[in-house]
Design a protein around this motif. Structure first.
Motif, PDB file in Angstrom:
ATOM      1  N   LEU A 180      -0.051 -16.666 -42.591  1.00  0.00           N
ATOM      2  CA  LEU A 180       0.006 -15.365 -41.936  1.00  0.00           C
ATOM      3  C   LEU A 180       1.345 -14.663 -42.149  1.00  0.00           C
ATOM      4  O   LEU A 180       1.493 -13.504 -41.759  1.00  0.00           O
ATOM      5  CB  LEU A 180      -0.249 -15.516 -40.432  1.00  0.00           C
ATOM      6  CG  LEU A 180      -1.612 -16.086 -40.024  1.00  0.00           C
ATOM      7  CD1 LEU A 180      -1.713 -16.182 -38.511  1.00  0.00           C
ATOM      8  CD2 LEU A 180      -2.745 -15.245 -40.583  1.00  0.00           C
ATOM      9  N   ASN A 181       2.311 -15.348 -42.733  1.00  0.00           N
ATOM     10  CA  ASN A 181       3.621 -14.737 -42.956  1.00  0.00           C
ATOM     11  C   ASN A 181       3.638 -13.813 -44.164  1.00  0.00           C
ATOM     12  O   ASN A 181       4.348 -12.813 -44.184  1.00  0.00           O
ATOM     13  CB  ASN A 181       4.673 -15.835 -43.144  1.00  0.00           C
ATOM     14  CG  ASN A 181       6.051 -15.268 -43.425  1.00  0.00           C
ATOM     15  OD1 ASN A 181       6.676 -14.674 -42.555  1.00  0.00           O
ATOM     16  ND2 ASN A 181       6.529 -15.408 -44.662  1.00  0.00           N
ATOM     17  N   HIS A 182       2.854 -14.137 -45.181  1.00  0.00           N
ATOM     18  CA  HIS A 182       2.889 -13.373 -46.425  1.00  0.00           C
ATOM     19  C   HIS A 182       1.536 -13.443 -47.126  1.00  0.00           C
ATOM     20  O   HIS A 182       0.670 -14.233 -46.751  1.00  0.00           O
ATOM     21  CB  HIS A 182       3.985 -13.911 -47.354  1.00  0.00           C
ATOM     22  CG  HIS A 182       3.913 -15.393 -47.578  1.00  0.00           C
ATOM     23  ND1 HIS A 182       4.643 -16.302 -46.831  1.00  0.00           N
ATOM     24  CD2 HIS A 182       3.187 -16.155 -48.447  1.00  0.00           C
ATOM     25  CE1 HIS A 182       4.377 -17.534 -47.232  1.00  0.00           C
ATOM     26  NE2 HIS A 182       3.489 -17.469 -48.210  1.00  0.00           N
ATOM     27  N   THR A 183       1.372 -12.592 -48.133  1.00  0.00           N
ATOM     28  CA  THR A 183       0.184 -12.630 -48.977  1.00  0.00           C
ATOM     29  C   THR A 183       0.634 -12.782 -50.431  1.00  0.00           C
ATOM     30  O   THR A 183       1.824 -12.892 -50.718  1.00  0.00           O
ATOM     31  CB  THR A 183      -0.646 -11.334 -48.862  1.00  0.00           C
ATOM     32  OG1 THR A 183       0.082 -10.255 -49.469  1.00  0.00           O
ATOM     33  CG2 THR A 183      -0.961 -10.992 -47.420  1.00  0.00           C
ATOM     34  N   SER A 184      -0.326 -12.721 -51.322  1.00  0.00           N
ATOM     35  CA  SER A 184      -0.023 -12.612 -52.750  1.00  0.00           C
ATOM     36  C   SER A 184       0.364 -11.167 -53.075  1.00  0.00           C
ATOM     37  O   SER A 184      -0.062 -10.228 -52.390  1.00  0.00           O
ATOM     38  CB  SER A 184      -1.247 -13.002 -53.579  1.00  0.00           C
ATOM     39  OG  SER A 184      -1.121 -12.555 -54.917  1.00  0.00           O
ATOM     40  N   HIS A 185       1.140 -11.006 -54.144  1.00  0.00           N
ATOM     41  CA  HIS A 185       1.440  -9.649 -54.612  1.00  0.00           C
ATOM     42  C   HIS A 185       0.190  -8.992 -55.193  1.00  0.00           C
ATOM     43  O   HIS A 185       0.184  -7.779 -55.433  1.00  0.00           O
ATOM     44  CB  HIS A 185       2.557  -9.686 -55.658  1.00  0.00           C
ATOM     45  CG  HIS A 185       2.161 -10.277 -56.978  1.00  0.00           C
ATOM     46  ND1 HIS A 185       1.627 -11.540 -57.108  1.00  0.00           N
ATOM     47  CD2 HIS A 185       2.199  -9.772 -58.242  1.00  0.00           C
ATOM     48  CE1 HIS A 185       1.364 -11.791 -58.374  1.00  0.00           C
ATOM     49  NE2 HIS A 185       1.697 -10.729 -59.089  1.00  0.00           N
ATOM     50  N   GLN A 186      -0.873  -9.783 -55.404  1.00  0.00           N
ATOM     51  CA  GLN A 186      -2.125  -9.224 -55.900  1.00  0.00           C
ATOM     52  C   GLN A 186      -3.133  -8.932 -54.784  1.00  0.00           C
ATOM     53  O   GLN A 186      -4.266  -8.527 -55.058  1.00  0.00           O
ATOM     54  CB  GLN A 186      -2.747 -10.171 -56.933  1.00  0.00           C
ATOM     55  CG  GLN A 186      -1.929 -10.285 -58.214  1.00  0.00           C
ATOM     56  CD  GLN A 186      -2.601 -11.130 -59.277  1.00  0.00           C
ATOM     57  OE1 GLN A 186      -3.804 -11.374 -59.219  1.00  0.00           O
ATOM     58  NE2 GLN A 186      -1.821 -11.585 -60.245  1.00  0.00           N
ATOM     59  N   HIS A 187      -2.734  -9.122 -53.541  1.00  0.00           N
ATOM     60  CA  HIS A 187      -3.616  -8.743 -52.442  1.00  0.00           C
ATOM     61  C   HIS A 187      -3.797  -7.219 -52.462  1.00  0.00           C
ATOM     62  O   HIS A 187      -2.834  -6.483 -52.702  1.00  0.00           O
ATOM     63  CB  HIS A 187      -3.025  -9.180 -51.105  1.00  0.00           C
ATOM     64  CG  HIS A 187      -3.994  -9.145 -49.970  1.00  0.00           C
ATOM     65  ND1 HIS A 187      -4.494  -7.967 -49.442  1.00  0.00           N
ATOM     66  CD2 HIS A 187      -4.584 -10.141 -49.251  1.00  0.00           C
ATOM     67  CE1 HIS A 187      -5.325  -8.231 -48.452  1.00  0.00           C
ATOM     68  NE2 HIS A 187      -5.400  -9.549 -48.316  1.00  0.00           N
ATOM     69  N   PRO A 188      -5.016  -6.717 -52.230  1.00  0.00           N
ATOM     70  CA  PRO A 188      -5.235  -5.263 -52.236  1.00  0.00           C
ATOM     71  C   PRO A 188      -4.298  -4.495 -51.316  1.00  0.00           C
ATOM     72  O   PRO A 188      -3.916  -3.361 -51.614  1.00  0.00           O
ATOM     73  CB  PRO A 188      -6.702  -5.127 -51.787  1.00  0.00           C
ATOM     74  CG  PRO A 188      -7.344  -6.404 -52.212  1.00  0.00           C
ATOM     75  CD  PRO A 188      -6.290  -7.462 -52.051  1.00  0.00           C
ATOM     76  N   TRP A 189      -3.922  -5.114 -50.172  1.00  0.00           N
ATOM     77  CA  TRP A 189      -2.989  -4.430 -49.283  1.00  0.00           C
ATOM     78  C   TRP A 189      -1.667  -4.161 -49.991  1.00  0.00           C
ATOM     79  O   TRP A 189      -1.096  -3.075 -49.864  1.00  0.00           O
ATOM     80  CB  TRP A 189      -2.712  -5.284 -48.041  1.00  0.00           C
ATOM     81  CG  TRP A 189      -3.890  -5.534 -47.164  1.00  0.00           C
ATOM     82  CD1 TRP A 189      -5.095  -4.894 -47.187  1.00  0.00           C
ATOM     83  CD2 TRP A 189      -3.968  -6.508 -46.118  1.00  0.00           C
ATOM     84  NE1 TRP A 189      -5.916  -5.402 -46.226  1.00  0.00           N
ATOM     85  CE2 TRP A 189      -5.270  -6.390 -45.549  1.00  0.00           C
ATOM     86  CE3 TRP A 189      -3.089  -7.454 -45.596  1.00  0.00           C
ATOM     87  CZ2 TRP A 189      -5.688  -7.201 -44.491  1.00  0.00           C
ATOM     88  CZ3 TRP A 189      -3.497  -8.257 -44.552  1.00  0.00           C
ATOM     89  CH2 TRP A 189      -4.783  -8.142 -44.014  1.00  0.00           C
TER      90      TRP A 189
END
Length: 563
Positions: free
Chosen positions: A101-110
């Protein structure tokens, strides 16, 4: 005592990419996990913690999520997941998901939207700042080396990433982000999952204003741990998650919360806090770190007295106030038998002794895949055989600094995360039976001697010892709920403690070294009234428990009733 199912459970951690490959592509997958559920049921575990299996470009082995509600194609499909969950439940086992929950991938749509322009509606889903004096906004250093800030040329601003630059941190100051994450957590709970391990949860709040880090002497430092760890607002956010989502489900939650002691942990897990069931503490994982508070690569010999002090503090402070999560190894740490035991001459007795130690403590015990057969660290000769991003970054950094290759590799052999990530050793066939293809990372060369097939058949194996420990825990409530008390606080080789519940008392005696020290029965024990529950050596005829000479890495557990 406040009984709970998750207190009485034994958890088993699966690192899916390395567990079992079902289709010959060299990568472990969900169908591979399904094929081994009978094995885990036979072992006796209750909860299976599966590391991230979500859609991901896999820059950090799944901890960079590009879609929270889909499965990484290398692991399978959502249909495979549904089958896996159903098969676990049919065997009486529960599933704990690993959730970032701290971070996502740089490829996440957000993030793709967020970085597209400064006025995009999702710009504030992540943490963006302008540079300062021609460089990053502050001097914080990433866990994976270098600045936490990455300049994005498209908008000429920096985004924050505590880990890899491919893992941008989410902005938990944005209510829209919180709502989206709550919806996602509830989506998984409605599918029937039984809990979550919240990765890096202590870092979701950053210091207001993002100031430079200063050490007590007033000099700028590159390590800014206190600026993004265990800050007060974390608890408000977790209570909010609990009250709005988690409260409505009978689940198990554990948080990854490094950098705190047991009193601070009570802020997360204390009865009535409405946050988490337990946390993973890291004090004992830092015992061999030369630098105060950690630092993976520079190591010193660890001390049994220090281990006793740390573990006893956690056991006593949390008793009747919170709950411990007990472990010696996971996907980020070296193999326990190589680190705390002796993987050369006493691998089997020392692995059994360490298992006894963890399973007889108060708290939920966690087994990391392969620990139950005594898998060891690996020592690849070439950096080309390593896959861990942290290890590869360390190698490049030290090479740039002119550190000799032999010194770099020695540190990597001891502490690389890949020590725990080599494939599970199922049998003596090629590549340990993990895959029929080319494994994503090489299998440890000792797979012919150390594997599940041989361990299951051997009644004296580490595996069958684990089975007995788990059976004892289910049989004797004192092992789950008994109050801990340390014996022989200053003894340099023996770790002994008691667990007491009503009229029953356990006596746990552990020799952490290859010498043969003598254990003397405390005066308040009546000799001859103890039942030997388990030992990692054959019993000695007519032994004198009042003065017991311990064998190398010996473990003994006695039960005394009706005191």
């Amino acid at each position: 005592m406040n009984p709970k199912w998750w207190k009485e459970s034994v958890a088993y951690q699966i690192y899916p990419i390395s567990f079992m490959d079902s289709n010959g592509d060299g990568i472990g997958d969900l169908r591979g996990i399904i094929s081994k559920l009978d094995y885990l049921q036979d072992l006796g575990v209750d909860v299976i913690w599966v590391c991230p299996i979500y859609k991901s470009p896999n820059h950090d082995n799944g901890y960079d999520i590009s879609d929270y509600c889909d499965i990484m194609k290398e692991f399978g499909t959502m249909e495979d997941f549904d089958v896996m969950l159903r098969e676990m439940h049919s065997r009486g086992m529960k599933l704990m998901m690993d959730l970032v929950l701290n971070h996502t991938s740089h490829q996440h749509p957000w993030f793709i939207e967020s970085r597209s322009s400064k006025d995009n509606p999702k710009r504030d889903y992540y943490i963006w700042r302008k540079g300062k004096n021609g460089g990053p906004p502050n001097n914080w250093e990433s866990y994976f080396s270098g600045s936490v800030w990455e300049l994005d040329p498209q908008t000429d601003e920096y985004y924050l990433h505590l880990y890899s630059k491919y893992q941008p941190d989410l902005n938990w100051e944005n209510p829209a982000v919180i709502d989206k994450l709550h919806e996602m957590v509830q989506w998984w709970l409605k599918k029937g999952v039984d809990g979550f391990r919240f990765d890096a949860i202590a870092h979701i709040v950053k210091a207001e204003g993002y100031p430079d880090a200063l050490n007590p002497g007033g000099t700028a430092t590159v390590r800014a741990y206190d600026m993004f760890s265990n800050l007060a607002h974390v608890h408000t956010l977790l209570q909010n998650l609990h009250d709005k989502v988690l409260y409505f489900y009978d689940i198990m939650t554990v948080g990854e919360t490094s950098g705190l002691g047991p009193e601070q942990a009570l802020d997360y897990v204390g009865d009535g806090r409405r946050e988490l069931n337990m946390t993973f503490q890291f004090e004992h994982m830092n015992l061999d770190c030369a630098a105060p508070g950690g630092g993976r690569w520079d190591t010193i010999p660890w001390s049994l007295r220090d281990l006793k002090k740390i573990m006893s503090n956690w056991q006593t402070v949390l008793h009747d106030r919170g709950w411990n999560a007990n472990y010696l190894c996971n996907h980020d740490q070296p193999r326990s038998v190589s680190r705390f035991g002796n993987d050369l001459y006493y691998r089997i007795p020392s692995a059994k002794m360490l298992a006894t130690f963890i399973h007889m403590l108060e708290g939920t015990p966690y087994i990391y895949q392969g620990e139950e057969i005594g898998m060891t660290n690996v020592a690849f000769e070439s950096i080309d055989d390593y896959r861990d991003v942290e290890t590869l970054n360390y190698y490049e950094e030290k090479r740039t600094q002119g550190v000799p290759e032999a010194d770099i590799m020695a540190a990597i052999h001891k502490k690389s995360r890949d020590n725990a990530r080599t494939p599970m050793q199922w049998d003596a066939s090629e590549d340990g039976g993990f895959t029929t293809g080319v494994p994503w990372i090489r299998v440890n060369s000792n797979f012919r001697e150390i594997n599940v097939a041989s361990a299951v058949k051997d009644p004296d194996s580490i595996y069958n010892y684990y089975k007995k420990l788990i059976q004892l825990r289910k049989k004797h409530p004192v092992i789950v709920y008994g109050e801990y008390a340390l014996l022989l606080e200053d003894h340099p080789e023996i770790y002994a403690y008691t667990r007491t519940l009503e009229d029953q008392r356990l006596l746990v005696i552990l020799n952490f070294y290859e010498h043969e020290p003598v254990f003397e029965l405390p005066a308040d024990f009546a000799a001859g009234k103890q039942e030997l529950l388990i030992s990692n050596y054959p019993p000695v005829k007519e032994e004198d428990l009042t003065r017991l000479k311990l064998r190398p890495y010996e473990a003994r557990v006695y039960l005394e009733r009706h005191r």
